[in-house]
Design a protein around this motif. Structure first.
Motif, PDB file in Angstrom:
ATOM      1  N   GLY A  57     -22.451  20.727  63.748  1.00  0.00           N
ATOM      2  CA  GLY A  57     -21.127  20.312  63.308  1.00  0.00           C
ATOM      3  C   GLY A  57     -19.992  21.176  63.825  1.00  0.00           C
ATOM      4  N   ARG A  58     -20.273  22.059  64.784  1.00  0.00           N
ATOM      5  CA  ARG A  58     -19.233  22.918  65.343  1.00  0.00           C
ATOM      6  C   ARG A  58     -18.597  22.256  66.551  1.00  0.00           C
ATOM      7  N   ASP A  59     -17.285  22.448  66.734  1.00  0.00           N
ATOM      8  CA  ASP A  59     -16.635  21.974  67.953  1.00  0.00           C
ATOM      9  C   ASP A  59     -17.331  22.597  69.147  1.00  0.00           C
ATOM     10  N   ARG A  60     -17.798  21.750  70.085  1.00  0.00           N
ATOM     11  CA  ARG A  60     -18.653  22.262  71.154  1.00  0.00           C
ATOM     12  C   ARG A  60     -18.206  21.855  72.554  1.00  0.00           C
ATOM     13  N   TYR A  61     -17.574  20.679  72.708  1.00  0.00           N
ATOM     14  CA  TYR A  61     -17.252  20.266  74.072  1.00  0.00           C
ATOM     15  C   TYR A  61     -16.008  19.383  74.118  1.00  0.00           C
ATOM     16  N   LEU A  62     -15.359  19.438  75.271  1.00  0.00           N
ATOM     17  CA  LEU A  62     -14.218  18.589  75.574  1.00  0.00           C
ATOM     18  C   LEU A  62     -14.712  17.330  76.260  1.00  0.00           C
ATOM     19  N   MET A  63     -14.249  16.174  75.800  1.00  0.00           N
ATOM     20  CA  MET A  63     -14.523  14.893  76.455  1.00  0.00           C
ATOM     21  C   MET A  63     -13.171  14.316  76.835  1.00  0.00           C
ATOM     22  N   ALA A  64     -12.913  14.167  78.126  1.00  0.00           N
ATOM     23  CA  ALA A  64     -11.603  13.746  78.589  1.00  0.00           C
ATOM     24  C   ALA A  64     -11.756  12.752  79.740  1.00  0.00           C
ATOM     25  N   GLN A 114     -11.691  26.931  70.865  1.00  0.00           N
ATOM     26  CA  GLN A 114     -10.859  26.580  72.015  1.00  0.00           C
ATOM     27  C   GLN A 114     -10.462  25.105  72.095  1.00  0.00           C
ATOM     28  N   GLY A 115     -10.914  24.298  71.146  1.00  0.00           N
ATOM     29  CA  GLY A 115     -10.722  22.857  71.255  1.00  0.00           C
ATOM     30  C   GLY A 115      -9.279  22.431  71.426  1.00  0.00           C
ATOM     31  N   GLY A 156     -12.514   8.238  85.535  1.00  0.00           N
ATOM     32  CA  GLY A 156     -13.645   9.154  85.488  1.00  0.00           C
ATOM     33  C   GLY A 156     -13.510  10.117  84.329  1.00  0.00           C
ATOM     34  N   ALA A 157     -14.612  10.797  83.987  1.00  0.00           N
ATOM     35  CA  ALA A 157     -14.622  11.617  82.775  1.00  0.00           C
ATOM     36  C   ALA A 157     -15.059  13.047  83.062  1.00  0.00           C
ATOM     37  N   LEU A 158     -14.528  13.949  82.228  1.00  0.00           N
ATOM     38  CA  LEU A 158     -14.948  15.351  82.192  1.00  0.00           C
ATOM     39  C   LEU A 158     -15.615  15.618  80.851  1.00  0.00           C
ATOM     40  N   VAL A 159     -16.804  16.230  80.893  1.00  0.00           N
ATOM     41  CA  VAL A 159     -17.455  16.733  79.688  1.00  0.00           C
ATOM     42  C   VAL A 159     -17.692  18.220  79.918  1.00  0.00           C
ATOM     43  N   MET A 160     -17.089  19.061  79.085  1.00  0.00           N
ATOM     44  CA  MET A 160     -17.150  20.513  79.312  1.00  0.00           C
ATOM     45  C   MET A 160     -17.419  21.244  78.002  1.00  0.00           C
ATOM     46  N   GLU A 161     -18.439  22.077  78.002  1.00  0.00           N
ATOM     47  CA  GLU A 161     -18.739  22.908  76.838  1.00  0.00           C
ATOM     48  C   GLU A 161     -17.679  23.993  76.679  1.00  0.00           C
ATOM     49  N   HIS A 162     -17.423  24.371  75.411  1.00  0.00           N
ATOM     50  CA  HIS A 162     -16.473  25.453  75.163  1.00  0.00           C
ATOM     51  C   HIS A 162     -16.772  26.122  73.827  1.00  0.00           C
ATOM     52  N   ASP A 163     -16.078  27.197  73.559  1.00  0.00           N
ATOM     53  CA  ASP A 163     -16.216  27.912  72.291  1.00  0.00           C
ATOM     54  C   ASP A 163     -15.575  27.087  71.170  1.00  0.00           C
ATOM     55  N   CYS A 164     -16.081  27.271  69.948  1.00  0.00           N
ATOM     56  CA  CYS A 164     -15.567  26.475  68.826  1.00  0.00           C
ATOM     57  C   CYS A 164     -14.102  26.749  68.529  1.00  0.00           C
ATOM     58  N   PHE A 211      -5.194  13.562  81.828  1.00  0.00           N
ATOM     59  CA  PHE A 211      -6.284  12.913  81.110  1.00  0.00           C
ATOM     60  C   PHE A 211      -5.682  12.141  79.934  1.00  0.00           C
ATOM     61  N   GLY A 212      -6.062  10.865  79.822  1.00  0.00           N
ATOM     62  CA  GLY A 212      -5.457  10.014  78.809  1.00  0.00           C
ATOM     63  C   GLY A 212      -6.204  10.005  77.496  1.00  0.00           C
ATOM     64  N   LYS A 213      -7.519   9.915  77.552  1.00  0.00           N
ATOM     65  CA  LYS A 213      -8.337   9.910  76.343  1.00  0.00           C
ATOM     66  C   LYS A 213      -9.001  11.272  76.229  1.00  0.00           C
ATOM     67  N   VAL A 214      -8.596  12.043  75.237  1.00  0.00           N
ATOM     68  CA  VAL A 214      -9.050  13.426  75.109  1.00  0.00           C
ATOM     69  C   VAL A 214      -9.599  13.638  73.699  1.00  0.00           C
ATOM     70  N   GLU A 215     -10.845  14.110  73.619  1.00  0.00           N
ATOM     71  CA  GLU A 215     -11.490  14.327  72.331  1.00  0.00           C
ATOM     72  C   GLU A 215     -12.295  15.614  72.364  1.00  0.00           C
ATOM     73  N   THR A 216     -12.600  16.127  71.172  1.00  0.00           N
ATOM     74  CA  THR A 216     -13.508  17.262  71.029  1.00  0.00           C
ATOM     75  C   THR A 216     -14.776  16.770  70.352  1.00  0.00           C
ATOM     76  N   GLY A 217     -15.928  17.045  70.962  1.00  0.00           N
ATOM     77  CA  GLY A 217     -17.205  16.650  70.393  1.00  0.00           C
ATOM     78  C   GLY A 217     -17.879  17.809  69.689  1.00  0.00           C
ATOM     79  N   GLN A 218     -18.719  17.484  68.738  1.00  0.00           N
ATOM     80  CA  GLN A 218     -19.418  18.513  67.952  1.00  0.00           C
ATOM     81  C   GLN A 218     -20.889  18.606  68.350  1.00  0.00           C
ATOM     82  N   ASP A 219     -21.467  19.786  68.125  1.00  0.00           N
ATOM     83  CA  ASP A 219     -22.894  19.951  68.344  1.00  0.00           C
ATOM     84  C   ASP A 219     -23.643  19.551  67.071  1.00  0.00           C
ATOM     85  N   LEU A 220     -24.956  19.729  67.068  1.00  0.00           N
ATOM     86  CA  LEU A 220     -25.761  19.272  65.937  1.00  0.00           C
ATOM     87  C   LEU A 220     -25.478  20.061  64.661  1.00  0.00           C
TER      88      LEU A 220
END
Length: 316
Positions: free
Chosen positions: A293-300, A269-270, A259-267, A282-291
């Motif tokens: 280009g700022r670090d915006r969310y954790l995908m784990a 805190q990635g 299962g996955a966690l998607v969580m917004e955060h401050d740029c 969590f095995g696969k952990v990434e930081t996603g960007q908003d439109l």
């Protein structure tokens, strides 16, 4: 009075209060108080209409003018435009908002899309989703109304905010039926292992926009600083990571393996949140960007198999 003069008046009033978008806000307020929309306002401006011609049937020009001036004053006092209008657009939803609830932001739409893409890629027929820190319901209701058969549980700690969640849940009741989806709201601490404990190890997706602003970084915008509820803003520590860290730990217990966690955060805190997610299994952990280009969310994604030395959080 002509529409051009009213828009010009509003622009001047709002510019004097330091707003970045005085003309846009004046146009929105004029259209709203006249019972119309921006498309008709553009048409009326083009054709040189007066307020009598523009106002919706049953809306007397004198009353529209009074309401418009009242709204301009409120906006000049830096009350959020969405609070004045009583609603805010978010993805496909038009949500009721007002004092006591966080106004959904466009950047959060990117976070929701990441969660929806993850669900779509896996083709789950009736995904079990938990929205931690529900606020207006923007995140969880977007999932429930856009994903056929979704079963969404939402958690919100503030009774005041939950009033708005319920209003928006009721407003989307027909859409939920059409989608074959379910949406349930629970009052409680989103980081507590006692809340939704019956779902531990079963959830496909946790999606969250928790409070995360660092306590030593007060927002400069009066609309945020003076109107958004503090409970929905600040992350509980100087770096703002305390509550997001609690969300990661709670999600580690809620999610099934894979299962996955998607969580917004401050740029800022990635890195710290990625590190904690790995520690929590969590095995696969990434930081996603908003439109922008700022670090915006954790995908784990939760690791398959045993969690090893990861501490249990169910007794919180």
């Amino acid at each position: 009075m002509g529409l051009h003069l009213l828009v010009d008046e509003g622009r001047q009033v709002l510019r004097g209060s330091g707003l970045d978008t005085p003309e846009h806000d004046a146009r929105v307020l004029l259209a709203e108080t006249a019972g119309s929309d921006l498309h008709d306002l553009d048409r009326g401006l083009l054709l040189g209409w007066g307020l009598d011609r523009f106002a919706a049937p049953g809306r007397a020009a004198d009353q529209v003018l009074q309401d418009y001036h009242d709204c301009l004053q409120r906006r000049s006092d830096r009350e959020p435009l969405q609070y004045i209008l009583g609603h805010a657009a978010f993805r496909m939803l038009d949500l009721d908002v007002g004092p006591g609830v966080f106004i959904p932001r466009p950047e959060t739409e990117t976070v929701v899309q990441a969660g929806l893409d993850w669900l779509t890629d896996r083709g789950l027929p009736t995904p079990l989703v938990v929205d931690l820190c529900a606020g207006s319901g923007a995140v969880g209701l977007s999932v429930a109304t856009e994903v056929h058969g979704a079963r969404v549980w939402a958690v919100e700690a503030s009774e005041e905010a939950a009033t708005w969640t319920r209003r928006n849940m009721d407003a989307q009741s027909e859409m939920l039926v059409e989608q074959g989806s379910a949406y349930r709201l629970v009052l409680g601490d989103a980081t507590s292992g006692k809340v939704l404990a019956e779902l531990n190890g079963r959830v496909d997706l946790v999606i969250s926009n928790p409070p995360y602003i660092p306590q030593d970084r007060m927002p400069t915008q009066p609309e945020v600083r003076n109107w958004d509820p503090e409970m929905a803003l600040y992350g509980g520590s100087p770096d703002g990571c305390l509550i997001p860290q609690g969300i990661i730990r709670r999600s580690a217990d809620l999610l099934r393996p894979g299962g996955a966690l998607v969580m917004e955060h401050d740029c800022s805190q990635g890195e710290a949140l990625r590190r904690l997610a790995r520690q929590e299994g969590f095995g696969k952990v990434e930081t996603g960007q908003d439109l922008a280009g700022r670090d915006r969310y954790l995908m784990a994604v939760r690791s398959d198999g045993p969690t090893g030395s990861r501490p249990a959080h169910g007794a919180q």
